[in-house]
Design a protein around this motif. Sequence first.
Motif, PDB file in Angstrom:
ATOM      1  N   ASP A  90      37.588  39.240  48.446  1.00  0.00           N
ATOM      2  CA  ASP A  90      37.027  40.570  48.239  1.00  0.00           C
ATOM      3  C   ASP A  90      37.792  41.239  47.093  1.00  0.00           C
ATOM      4  O   ASP A  90      39.027  41.197  47.063  1.00  0.00           O
ATOM      5  CB  ASP A  90      37.169  41.424  49.502  1.00  0.00           C
ATOM      6  N   PHE A  91      37.053  41.850  46.185  1.00  0.00           N
ATOM      7  CA  PHE A  91      37.655  42.510  45.030  1.00  0.00           C
ATOM      8  C   PHE A  91      37.186  43.949  44.976  1.00  0.00           C
ATOM      9  O   PHE A  91      35.999  44.227  45.096  1.00  0.00           O
ATOM     10  CB  PHE A  91      37.254  41.801  43.720  1.00  0.00           C
ATOM     11  N   ALA A  92      38.118  44.861  44.767  1.00  0.00           N
ATOM     12  CA  ALA A  92      37.779  46.283  44.665  1.00  0.00           C
ATOM     13  C   ALA A  92      37.244  46.615  43.275  1.00  0.00           C
ATOM     14  O   ALA A  92      36.508  47.576  43.107  1.00  0.00           O
ATOM     15  CB  ALA A  92      39.006  47.142  44.975  1.00  0.00           C
ATOM     16  N   VAL A  93      37.609  45.798  42.292  1.00  0.00           N
ATOM     17  CA  VAL A  93      37.217  46.038  40.903  1.00  0.00           C
ATOM     18  C   VAL A  93      36.558  44.770  40.361  1.00  0.00           C
ATOM     19  O   VAL A  93      37.148  43.681  40.436  1.00  0.00           O
ATOM     20  CB  VAL A  93      38.456  46.416  40.050  1.00  0.00           C
ATOM     21  N   ASP A  94      35.351  44.928  39.819  1.00  0.00           N
ATOM     22  CA  ASP A  94      34.618  43.771  39.292  1.00  0.00           C
ATOM     23  C   ASP A  94      35.395  43.024  38.219  1.00  0.00           C
ATOM     24  O   ASP A  94      35.368  41.796  38.159  1.00  0.00           O
ATOM     25  CB  ASP A  94      33.262  44.197  38.726  1.00  0.00           C
ATOM     26  N   ALA A  95      36.098  43.750  37.360  1.00  0.00           N
ATOM     27  CA  ALA A  95      36.845  43.106  36.279  1.00  0.00           C
ATOM     28  C   ALA A  95      37.957  42.205  36.819  1.00  0.00           C
ATOM     29  O   ALA A  95      38.307  41.208  36.189  1.00  0.00           O
ATOM     30  CB  ALA A  95      37.420  44.144  35.331  1.00  0.00           C
ATOM     31  N   VAL A  96      38.499  42.536  37.974  1.00  0.00           N
ATOM     32  CA  VAL A  96      39.526  41.682  38.572  1.00  0.00           C
ATOM     33  C   VAL A  96      38.894  40.355  38.991  1.00  0.00           C
ATOM     34  O   VAL A  96      39.447  39.283  38.737  1.00  0.00           O
ATOM     35  CB  VAL A  96      40.219  42.391  39.756  1.00  0.00           C
ATOM     36  N   ARG A  97      37.704  40.414  39.611  1.00  0.00           N
ATOM     37  CA  ARG A  97      37.000  39.168  39.960  1.00  0.00           C
ATOM     38  C   ARG A  97      36.715  38.374  38.685  1.00  0.00           C
ATOM     39  O   ARG A  97      36.921  37.166  38.642  1.00  0.00           O
ATOM     40  CB  ARG A  97      35.696  39.442  40.698  1.00  0.00           C
ATOM     41  N   ASP A  98      36.251  39.052  37.636  1.00  0.00           N
ATOM     42  CA  ASP A  98      35.956  38.355  36.384  1.00  0.00           C
ATOM     43  C   ASP A  98      37.205  37.677  35.821  1.00  0.00           C
ATOM     44  O   ASP A  98      37.132  36.557  35.311  1.00  0.00           O
ATOM     45  CB  ASP A  98      35.358  39.320  35.358  1.00  0.00           C
ATOM     46  N   ALA A  99      38.356  38.337  35.924  1.00  0.00           N
ATOM     47  CA  ALA A  99      39.606  37.733  35.449  1.00  0.00           C
ATOM     48  C   ALA A  99      39.930  36.466  36.249  1.00  0.00           C
ATOM     49  O   ALA A  99      40.360  35.452  35.683  1.00  0.00           O
ATOM     50  CB  ALA A  99      40.751  38.737  35.546  1.00  0.00           C
ATOM     51  N   GLU A 155      40.067  40.154  25.016  1.00  0.00           N
ATOM     52  CA  GLU A 155      39.386  41.242  24.313  1.00  0.00           C
ATOM     53  C   GLU A 155      38.730  42.250  25.249  1.00  0.00           C
ATOM     54  O   GLU A 155      38.384  43.339  24.806  1.00  0.00           O
ATOM     55  CB  GLU A 155      38.327  40.666  23.369  1.00  0.00           C
ATOM     56  N   ASN A 156      38.574  41.892  26.527  1.00  0.00           N
ATOM     57  CA  ASN A 156      37.776  42.768  27.365  1.00  0.00           C
ATOM     58  C   ASN A 156      38.250  42.777  28.818  1.00  0.00           C
ATOM     59  O   ASN A 156      38.715  43.791  29.319  1.00  0.00           O
ATOM     60  CB  ASN A 156      36.301  42.325  27.273  1.00  0.00           C
ATOM     61  N   ILE A 157      38.118  41.650  29.476  1.00  0.00           N
ATOM     62  CA  ILE A 157      38.268  41.575  30.927  1.00  0.00           C
ATOM     63  C   ILE A 157      39.652  42.009  31.407  1.00  0.00           C
ATOM     64  O   ILE A 157      39.769  42.825  32.327  1.00  0.00           O
ATOM     65  CB  ILE A 157      37.950  40.155  31.456  1.00  0.00           C
ATOM     66  N   ASN A 158      40.699  41.470  30.804  1.00  0.00           N
ATOM     67  CA  ASN A 158      42.049  41.767  31.301  1.00  0.00           C
ATOM     68  C   ASN A 158      42.390  43.251  31.173  1.00  0.00           C
ATOM     69  O   ASN A 158      43.065  43.801  32.040  1.00  0.00           O
ATOM     70  CB  ASN A 158      43.080  40.911  30.569  1.00  0.00           C
ATOM     71  N   GLN A 159      41.909  43.899  30.127  1.00  0.00           N
ATOM     72  CA  GLN A 159      42.149  45.341  29.975  1.00  0.00           C
ATOM     73  C   GLN A 159      41.496  46.114  31.096  1.00  0.00           C
ATOM     74  O   GLN A 159      42.104  47.029  31.656  1.00  0.00           O
ATOM     75  CB  GLN A 159      41.619  45.819  28.625  1.00  0.00           C
ATOM     76  N   HIS A 160      40.259  45.769  31.413  1.00  0.00           N
ATOM     77  CA  HIS A 160      39.557  46.472  32.487  1.00  0.00           C
ATOM     78  C   HIS A 160      40.163  46.142  33.864  1.00  0.00           C
ATOM     79  O   HIS A 160      40.156  46.985  34.755  1.00  0.00           O
ATOM     80  CB  HIS A 160      38.065  46.137  32.468  1.00  0.00           C
ATOM     81  N   ALA A 161      40.663  44.927  34.010  1.00  0.00           N
ATOM     82  CA  ALA A 161      41.264  44.530  35.286  1.00  0.00           C
ATOM     83  C   ALA A 161      42.590  45.246  35.515  1.00  0.00           C
ATOM     84  O   ALA A 161      42.949  45.534  36.664  1.00  0.00           O
ATOM     85  CB  ALA A 161      41.451  43.020  35.343  1.00  0.00           C
ATOM     86  N   ALA A 162      43.292  45.529  34.442  1.00  0.00           N
ATOM     87  CA  ALA A 162      44.603  46.183  34.563  1.00  0.00           C
ATOM     88  C   ALA A 162      44.424  47.623  35.047  1.00  0.00           C
ATOM     89  O   ALA A 162      45.245  48.182  35.703  1.00  0.00           O
ATOM     90  CB  ALA A 162      45.349  46.160  33.233  1.00  0.00           C
TER      91      ALA A 162
END
Length: 162
Positions: A90-99, A155-162
């Motif tokens: 389970d992920f609270a943030v979509d970008a974390v799942r994407d990472a 370029e994208n995912i890790n920034q949003h996951a952070a």
Amino acid sequence: MESLKDVYIHQLQDLLSANRQAVKATRELADAATADPLTHALERGVAGIEDGAAKLEKLLQPHAAAVGGAQCKGMEGLVREARSHALREDFAVDAVRDAVIITQYQRMAHYAIAGYGCAAAFASQLGLTEDVDVLRAMLDAAYSGDKTMSQIAEENINQHAA
């Protein structure tokens, strides 16, 4: 196994099994991804893995080697991990799942890179120049997919996951 040719054929069979498993898992990862660039890259990855499986089948034909049967245990473990960590968590943030999806895809890609590199080296030693060309092209494609995933992450995912 009695010769390098036996090892080579076994490596091709193992890679074929790995590709067949990876294509299913990559489809699942693509379905779970939320960032469009990631989804599109994973869809291209599916096409590339399917193409690789078809090429491996062709490489096996002249050797009258089986194209089914044995299950690649290495990829089996990587697929199990991908499903466990990227799809069942389970992920609270979509970008974390994407990472995590990127991480799991890259682990499978690195397994393919190692396999294609070894198979190309064996084919070279055996004087199978056409096989070498095919395997090196597959190796380059796997490297390219890995690089694409790193770029998407950085370029994208890790920034949003952070």
